[in-house]
Enzyme design. Structure first.
Site, short mmCIF file in Angstrom:
data_model
loop_
_atom_site.label_atom_id
_atom_site.label_comp_id
_atom_site.label_asym_id
_atom_site.label_seq_id
_atom_site.Cartn_x
_atom_site.Cartn_y
_atom_site.Cartn_z
N ASP A 324 0.84 -1.19 0.00
CA ASP A 324 0.00 0.00 0.00
C ASP A 324 0.88 1.25 0.00
O ASP A 324 1.85 1.33 0.77
CB ASP A 324 -0.90 -0.03 1.24
CG ASP A 324 -1.85 1.14 1.31
OD1 ASP A 324 -2.69 1.28 0.41
OD2 ASP A 324 -1.74 1.93 2.28
N GLU A 361 1.84 -0.51 -4.99
CA GLU A 361 0.91 0.56 -5.34
C GLU A 361 1.81 1.78 -5.47
O GLU A 361 2.24 2.36 -4.46
CB GLU A 361 -0.14 0.77 -4.26
CG GLU A 361 -1.13 1.87 -4.61
CD GLU A 361 -2.10 2.19 -3.48
OE1 GLU A 361 -3.27 2.51 -3.79
OE2 GLU A 361 -1.70 2.14 -2.30
#
Length: 688
Positions: A324, A361
């Site tokens: 993330d 990401e």
């Protein structure tokens, strides 16, 4: 890591004489290990002072530090105006950053020593090659919470995911890996708790080594963290036995301690100045939008993250990780992203993580935060450019043509994405650096992309301010549910086109759980705080949803059986590149594409042949026709060297594919023959 590493063996290590605890803090002046009574979880019956070495590692030992024992840390250090970056408070019980188990005690938390013994019975990782990988992004609880085929006491748990019904569903669909939204121990933000909401997604990590307790069965929760860990490992074992890989969505960019006024549970109290990015005045540098940012410019923080990854990959047998806001992890001491950051390179070069899939990401919300394509070799990345291009071609451009006759950008940029985004990822990294997706957990679902022009997030408690406004969606004429048959047909065709383009493009495809049957969140594009049937997977499906599921299953089979759809490398013009796909592009008349065809906004029909250059699989060649106008067209199938016929494998104009039979006779066409292509549709052929 070698025994000489000064940061080795942090956390609890069990010995024949109890346990040893090692904690790192550069700025603390004292650390005490607090041991809690088994019967009274709030009674510190013993305190052990830790001693510091020259490297900031504090060590203590106790015969009472055994599996099941609850413990915390009491940390003191300099504070006041002269030390604005510190936040020491010896009155706050703190979690060990390396806790393998975490439990709540009232409003506080306790670390727990766990028994890590587990019998894998020889089960090993599937080691699915990246070019064969299809990712299914799912939520542990949401996948099985209302599946009536699973015993009620296991629904929404690790054991529920490991149940034969869950595994059978994933295998039947045809995906190869399940990517779980965060399962590290987490808590809901203070704001959500005050509103009576919860953080359903889990992007608010409490500890990087402990599985989230509330996803375990009630029986395991009652038994304690050791049983919870066993249930988690048992889930991984059963998924591996079925040939399914397990990827974890990990949140190392920030923690649940929020901003400076947030709850202090661990890192802030142990060494705030070292663990969090700050200004000289002690203000947090927040590049995550979550109140704080982990400071990976601190070597001990880099070590912590690598140790966590190694633990999950080796002790828990996890196959890969999706990071993330990964750009945060690559920021240097000046807070700028550096693709050669020791953590970014270390993750893909550490021998203890060899063969583990690493997916970034590739952005955060800080300055210079968008870094798609800028991670080093060994990484794959979420490709937001692929997502946006597919949405634009199949949705926004169609909307624009309907409303003002503006055809958009044509097919040039679409072709680049389909072929593996070579303008984004380097030749060395190749198409498998691109994780292709049309939707993810955040944003509209596939069905909602075709049914809503704007977000509907009032239920999130932020007056519809949260969630992106850049959805690139199209409701096809009416906002939300409708009984209009033409609109329903347009929406379902758009879903098939988007799913088809995703699964037939070069790269690693990712499907969001529920998109395979058209799950809706009623227009909510940021449902992070809804732990309800809005976000759980429904198992009660209408006929059109079953058709879409069969379409997705069929496309996954087609992808699996045709290696030309799965190149490992980019082709080089005029050369034969092993495990690449030679791409030849044609117009609707079957002629080679001209420069004007590529650049013309009016040209929204693309025909191409992809031929594999095999190393490990038989030679394969496919032809794809993409038509992005809401009017039918006649296409001439190209005359191509070595091709005697084209067999139709799939047509998105059909509500569902024909039932699959290995000996089925497929519709066959000859090169140079004209075929009808329905309005706004996609066709796939195998060249023979």
């Amino acid at each position: 890591m070698t025994p000489a590493d000064p940061l080795a063996r942090l956390g609890v290590r069990l010995t024949s004489h109890g346990g040893e605890l090692r904690v790192w803090s550069e700025n603390a002046t004292s650390i005490d290990l607090c041991l809690y009574d088994h019967k009274d979880p709030n009674w510190v019956y013993k305190s052990v002072p830790l001693t510091r070495d020259a490297n900031g590692v504090w060590t203590g030992r106790s015969r009472s530090l055994i599996p099941g024992r609850r413990y915390t840390l009491k940390v003191d250090g300099p504070t006041g105006a002269e030390h604005p970056q510190n936040a020491f408070d010896p009155g706050i019980p703190l979690l060990d950053p390396y806790s393998r188990g975490i439990v709540r005690s009232g409003r506080e938390f306790r670390s727990v020593v766990v028994d890590e013994e587990f019998n894998w019975n020889g089960v090993t990782k599937p080691n699915t090659p990246l070019d064969h990988t299809v990712i299914y992004e799912a939520h542990v609880k949401g996948l099985s919470k209302i599946n009536s085929r699973i015993p009620e006491n296991l629904r929404g748990t690790y054991a529920g995911l490991a149940h034969e019904s869950s595994i059978g569903y994933l295998k039947s669909l045809g995906v190869t890996a399940i990517q779980l939204l965060p399962v590290h121990a987490f808590v809901s933000e203070q704001r959500l708790q005050k509103q009576g909401l919860s953080n359903y997604w889990g992007y608010n990590t409490l500890g990087f080594f402990a599985p989230h307790n509330l996803y375990a069965s009630k029986a395991a929760q009652a038994e304690g963290p050791s049983a919870i860990l066993r249930e988690f490992k048992g889930m991984v074992k059963l998924l591996h036995e079925a040939g399914l890989e397990v990827l974890l969505d990990v949140v190392y960019n920030h923690t649940a301690e929020e901003g400076r006024m947030g709850p202090t549970t661990s890192f802030r109290g142990i060494d705030n100045a070292s663990y969090y990015r700050q200004t000289a005045r002690g203000d947090y540098v927040d590049v995550t939008g979550c109140g704080n940012s982990i400071d990976t410019a601190t070597p001990a923080v880099t070590r912590l993250i690598l140790d966590s990854l190694t633990y999950w990959a080796n002790e828990v047998q996890i196959d890969g990780f999706r990071f993330d806001l990964a750009a945060t992890l690559g920021r240097n001491g000046d807070h700028y992203y550096d693709p050669q950051h020791p953590l970014i390179t270390g993750i893909v070069s550490d021998p203890e993580l060899a063969g583990v899939k690493m997916i970034a990401e590739p952005w955060d919300v800080g300055m210079g935060g968008w870094q798609t394509g800028n991670f080093p070799d060994g990484w794959s990345e979420w490709n937001d450019r692929f997502r946006d291009r597919m949405r634009k071609f199949w949705l926004r451009d169609i909307k624009s043509i309907r409303e003002n006759g503006n055809p958009g950008d044509g097919v040039g940029m679409l072709a680049t994405r389909i072929a593996g985004s070579s303008n984004t990822f380097s030749q060395q990294r190749g198409p498998l650096a691109s994780v292709n997706f049309v939707t993810a957990h955040d944003g509209f679902t596939l069905a909602d992309l075709t049914a809503y022009n704007v977000k509907h997030n009032v239920g999130n408690g932020e007056a519809n301010r949260d969630g992106t406004d850049n959805n690139m969606s199209y409701n096809h004429g009416i906002e939300g549910p409708t009984t209009s048959r033409p609109i329903e047909q347009s929406r379902r065709r758009a879903m098939r086109n988007l799913m088809g383009t995703l699964l037939l493009s070069a790269g690693v495809p990712m499907i969001t759980a529920g998109d395979e049957f058209g799950r809706s969140q009623k227009g909510n594009n940021n449902a992070y705080c809804h732990d309800s049937e809005l976000t759980w997977i429904s198992w009660d499906r209408r006929t059109w949803q079953k058709d879409l599921w069969r379409t997705t299953q069929h496309l996954l089979r087609v992808r699996r059986e045709n290696p030309a759809l799965r190149p490992v490398r980019y082709g080089v013009f005029g050369e034969r590149t092993p495990s690449a796909s030679q791409m030849d592009w044609y117009d609707a008349a079957g002629e080679s594409m001209s420069i004007s065809d590529w650049n013309s906004p009016e040209n929204r029909t693309l025909v191409y042949v992809a031929a594999s250059t095999p190393e490990h699989e038989p030679f394969n060649r496919i032809l794809t026709v993409i038509h992005g106008v809401e009017a039918p067209i006649t296409v001439t199938l190209p005359v191509h060297d070595g091709v005697s016929a084209y067999e139709l494998l799939w047509d998105s104009a059909q509500d569902a594919p024909e039932p699959h039979h290995h000996d089925a006779v497929l519709p066959r066409f000859t090169p140079g023959e004209s075929v009808s292509v329905a309005a706004a549709s996609l066709q796939l052929y195998r060249a023979v």
